[in-house]
Write a protein that holds these residues in place. Structure first.
Motif, PDB file in Angstrom:
ATOM      1  N   ILE A  34       0.511  -0.867   0.640  1.00 15.99           N
ATOM      2  CA  ILE A  34      -0.266   0.395   0.202  1.00 15.99           C
ATOM      3  C   ILE A  34       0.970   1.204   0.008  1.00 15.99           C
ATOM      4  CG2 ILE A  34      -2.050   1.247   1.078  1.00 15.99           C
ATOM      5  CD1 ILE A  34      -2.720  -1.450   0.010  1.00 15.99           C
ATOM      6  N   VAL A  35       0.812   2.174  -1.097  1.00 14.11           N
ATOM      7  CA  VAL A  35       1.149   3.139  -1.420  1.00 14.11           C
ATOM      8  C   VAL A  35       0.596   4.117   0.098  1.00 14.11           C
ATOM      9  CG1 VAL A  35       2.285   5.251  -2.563  1.00 14.11           C
ATOM     10  CG2 VAL A  35       2.239   2.555  -3.526  1.00 14.11           C
ATOM     11  N   THR A  36       1.314   5.367   0.653  1.00 13.57           N
ATOM     12  CA  THR A  36       0.889   6.252   1.476  1.00 13.57           C
ATOM     13  C   THR A  36       1.479   7.957   1.244  1.00 13.57           C
ATOM     14  OG1 THR A  36       2.165   5.438   3.433  1.00 13.57           O
ATOM     15  CG2 THR A  36      -0.005   4.363   3.009  1.00 13.57           C
ATOM     16  N   GLN A  37       2.757   7.724   0.242  1.00 13.14           N
ATOM     17  CA  GLN A  37       3.463   8.617   0.260  1.00 13.14           C
ATOM     18  C   GLN A  37       2.370   9.768  -0.501  1.00 13.14           C
ATOM     19  OE1 GLN A  37       4.362   6.190  -0.675  1.00 13.14           O
ATOM     20  NE2 GLN A  37       6.470   5.781  -0.206  1.00 13.14           N
ATOM     21  N   PRO A  38       2.756  11.012  -0.390  1.00 11.49           N
ATOM     22  CA  PRO A  38       2.037  11.909  -1.116  1.00 11.49           C
ATOM     23  C   PRO A  38       2.667  11.758  -2.897  1.00 11.49           C
ATOM     24  CG  PRO A  38       4.292  13.352   0.017  1.00 11.49           C
ATOM     25  CD  PRO A  38       4.116  11.678   0.445  1.00 11.49           C
ATOM     26  N   PRO A  39       1.754  12.686  -3.666  1.00 13.38           N
ATOM     27  CA  PRO A  39       1.564  12.322  -5.062  1.00 13.38           C
ATOM     28  C   PRO A  39       3.459  12.772  -5.605  1.00 13.38           C
ATOM     29  CG  PRO A  39      -0.496  13.321  -4.636  1.00 13.38           C
ATOM     30  CD  PRO A  39      -0.049  13.087  -3.001  1.00 13.38           C
ATOM     31  N   THR A  40       3.905  13.921  -4.693  1.00 13.38           N
ATOM     32  CA  THR A  40       4.205  14.073  -5.748  1.00 13.38           C
ATOM     33  C   THR A  40       6.143  13.348  -4.898  1.00 13.38           C
ATOM     34  OG1 THR A  40       5.104  15.504  -3.539  1.00 13.38           O
ATOM     35  CG2 THR A  40       4.001  17.209  -4.787  1.00 13.38           C
ATOM     36  N   GLN A  41       5.688  12.650  -4.119  1.00 17.93           N
ATOM     37  CA  GLN A  41       7.284  11.205  -3.730  1.00 17.93           C
ATOM     38  C   GLN A  41       6.910  10.940  -5.177  1.00 17.93           C
ATOM     39  OE1 GLN A  41       8.325  10.986  -0.322  1.00 17.93           O
ATOM     40  NE2 GLN A  41       7.542  12.922   0.239  1.00 17.93           N
ATOM     41  N   LEU A  42       5.956  10.354  -5.320  1.00 17.92           N
ATOM     42  CA  LEU A  42       5.038   9.174  -5.774  1.00 17.92           C
ATOM     43  C   LEU A  42       4.787   9.328  -7.653  1.00 17.92           C
ATOM     44  CD1 LEU A  42       1.794   8.077  -4.353  1.00 17.92           C
ATOM     45  CD2 LEU A  42       3.615   6.452  -4.516  1.00 17.92           C
ATOM     46  N   ARG A  43       5.568  10.459  -8.013  1.00 15.81           N
ATOM     47  CA  ARG A  43       5.233  10.726  -9.660  1.00 15.81           C
ATOM     48  C   ARG A  43       6.569  10.091 -10.009  1.00 15.81           C
ATOM     49  NH1 ARG A  43       5.098  17.048 -11.390  1.00 15.81           N
ATOM     50  NH2 ARG A  43       5.041  15.552 -13.034  1.00 15.81           N
ATOM     51  N   GLY A  44       6.260   9.518 -11.273  1.00 17.86           N
ATOM     52  CA  GLY A  44       7.383   8.736 -12.007  1.00 17.86           C
ATOM     53  C   GLY A  44       7.929   7.434 -11.333  1.00 17.86           C
ATOM     54  N   VAL A  45       6.795   6.608 -10.589  1.00 15.53           N
ATOM     55  CA  VAL A  45       8.024   5.777  -9.834  1.00 15.53           C
ATOM     56  C   VAL A  45       6.886   4.668 -10.251  1.00 15.53           C
ATOM     57  CG1 VAL A  45       7.116   4.173  -7.589  1.00 15.53           C
ATOM     58  CG2 VAL A  45       7.836   6.187  -7.456  1.00 15.53           C
ATOM     59  N   PRO A  46       7.439   3.969 -10.987  1.00 18.12           N
ATOM     60  CA  PRO A  46       6.635   2.144 -11.365  1.00 18.12           C
ATOM     61  C   PRO A  46       5.595   1.420 -11.078  1.00 18.12           C
ATOM     62  CG  PRO A  46       8.988   2.144 -12.426  1.00 18.12           C
ATOM     63  CD  PRO A  46       9.128   3.354 -11.144  1.00 18.12           C
TER      64      PRO A  46
END
Length: 513
Positions: A34-46
């Protein structure tokens, strides 16, 4: 020779894409966690790894890798001049798909996918570190559109024109397409679409090693139609916001609606374009999703016959013809029969079975009169419209910066879908802002001048139009049908391959940065 009977069109859905409901999901997962990081940290993550996509190569056969000889056969007879247009394929190509995190219209986390098309083979052009082309595709009404599907015309043409000549192609599908959980598409939302492209490239770079893609430092950006707009927006973002992360060697947008406010003002001013009865609802929906408050109710804009559900039509499961046949969209009749003004030659866009309420058009025109824009090339956006749609168009108009990389703008001056006026206005703006000498090139493939650059391409384009016209005339005996065949094929089927060929030549000559 070009066989008109087999002439194929990249996307006669033209400038259409978008719609739906909902937004990004907080429950997106990466690698099962489950991903809980904010969108700015998730951007571009496969999200997971790259998956190989077999290609249809004819007669029901599938291949994991399309060999050069097979690609040549696929191209011959399907576009003007066949493989002599694309060039004889040098490399085999393999397509992969990769899902990744990006952001939606309000910067919430969502997912999208990208194609990665990788060259291989024994030729030197297919080995070692290869340049990367980030490609933005044209618009499609179908949510299943996927650039990793090499049986589709645009994907196959891009693969033949670039990957088969040694480019690693990263071609995002955009949020809202190809399995994306986003229930709408942020159509011509410059910020979201450039973010999406950038996130796709980030994700692709992280898996290059696992799929045998060895990338050089040379990065180029291109796209067609909607993708032309997206490509220029992406180059702008890379230059103005991400200069420390990306170094673009050259950019080459094709046939895009870059001067978006001018384009909208022309449509509402009485000169609609082919596809505008689908294009405008998609654009309006994108603005509404982004918080532009374009309407309080769909009934404010659309006639009662078409208002219900129009914000969820596209992208969907049906093509435009199906939607027209089902009575969900008019056949490009945008305004009422008696709605004024009407530009000469545009009578077919006015009728009784129309899409837009006259009261809404009148409100747009009143704002256009009170707050004119595009009054000069230096500051075309130096205006303050108050009508919400015009404000949204202004926000997404790309005449806001000066490129510092070699730039080729290509299109055709008789385009009935995206008028060449978009290219002219953007060219004028860049030149008015003293874009560095030698960086800006504009190619009108339909320029009939006997002298000047690109003479061979312009002559071949004229010949391709004539072949199609004469072939249709021969089969139908109707000059009207022949002219319509050229008009129908012009934007996606005729201009696109000629522009792509010159874009590749342009990129080949651009030094790495």
């Amino acid at each position: 020779m070009f066989n008109a009977a087999r002439f194929s069109v990249i996307s006669l859905a033209v400038l259409l894409a978008c719609c739906g409901g909902g937004g990004g999901s907080a429950g997106n997962q990466t690698g099962g966690a489950i991903v809980t990081q904010p969108p700015t940290q998730l951007r571009g993550v496969p999200i997971g790894g790259a998956t190989l996509v077999p290609a249809a190569i004819g007669n029901g056969a599938m291949a994991n890798t399309v060999e050069p000889g097979v690609m040549k056969k696929l191209m011959d007879g399907t576009i003007p001049l066949g493989s002599s247009m694309t060039g004889t394929p040098t490399c085999a190509v393999t397509a992969y798909t990769l899902k990744y995190h990006t952001v939606d219209s309000v910067a919430a986390d969502t997912d999208a996918s990208t194609a990665i098309i990788v060259p291989s083979g024994t030729d030197a052009a297919c080995q070692g570190s290869r340049p990367v082309m980030l490609y933005a595709h044209g618009t499609s009404p179908r949510k299943t559109t996927d650039m990793s599907n090499l049986s589709a015309t645009e994907a196959r043409l891009v693969a033949a024109m670039f990957a088969a000549q040694g480019y690693i192609v990263v071609a995002p599908n955009y949020a809202g397409y190809a399995g994306s959980s986003l229930a709408y598409h942020p159509y011509l939302d410059a910020d979201q679409q450039s973010n999406d492209m950038i996130d796709a490239l980030r994700a692709a770079r992280s898996v290059f090693g696992s799929i045998g893609a060895s990338a050089s430092s040379k990065l180029v950006v291109s796209g067609y139609s909607q993708g032309g707009f997206v490509a220029l927006a992406t180059q702008r973002a890379m230059q103005t916001r991400y200069a420390g992360e990306f170094s673009v060697a050259a950019a080459a947008p094709m046939s895009g609606p870059y001067a978006l406010l001018q384009f909208g003002d022309a449509i509402y001013g009485g000169a609609p374009t082919v596809g505008s009865s689908g294009f405008l609802p998609m654009l309006i929906n994108a603005g509404q999703r982004a918080g532009a408050n374009i309407y309080a109710s769909l009934d404010d804009i659309y006639e009662a016959k078409y208002a219900p559900g129009i914000d969820t039509l596209l992208p969907g499961t049906q093509g435009l013809g199906d939607l027209v046949a089902a009575g969900k969209l008019p056949n490009d009749v945008l305004f009422a029969q008696d709605s004024l003004p009407q530009a000469s030659g545009y009578a077919s866009y006015f009728g009784f079975d129309h899409l837009m309420k006259t009261s809404y058009r009148n409100g747009y025109l009143a704002d256009l009169k009170a707050n004119p824009c595009n009054t000069n090339s230096v500051a075309p956006l130096g205006c303050t419209p108050t009508q919400p749609l015009r404000k949204w168009l202004l926000r997404n108009d790309l005449r806001t910066y000066t490129p510092t990389v070699p730039l080729l703008l290509c299109g055709g001056n008789e385009d009935p879908v995206v008028p060449f006026a978009n290219t002219d206005a953007t060219n004028d703006y860049f030149r008015a802002h003293a874009m560095a000498s030698g960086l800006l090139t504009v190619l009108d493939v339909d320029d009939s001048a006997l002298l000047g650059p690109y003479r061979t391409t312009r002559a071949e384009f004229a010949a391709a139009k004539q072949v199609l016209r004469l072939s249709t005339l021969s089969s139908t005996g109707s000059a009207a049908a022949a002219n319509k065949a050229v008009s129908d094929a012009y934007h996606a089927g005729l201009v696109a391959p000629f522009c792509m060929r010159e874009v590749r030549n342009f990129f080949d000559s651009a030094p790495g940065r």
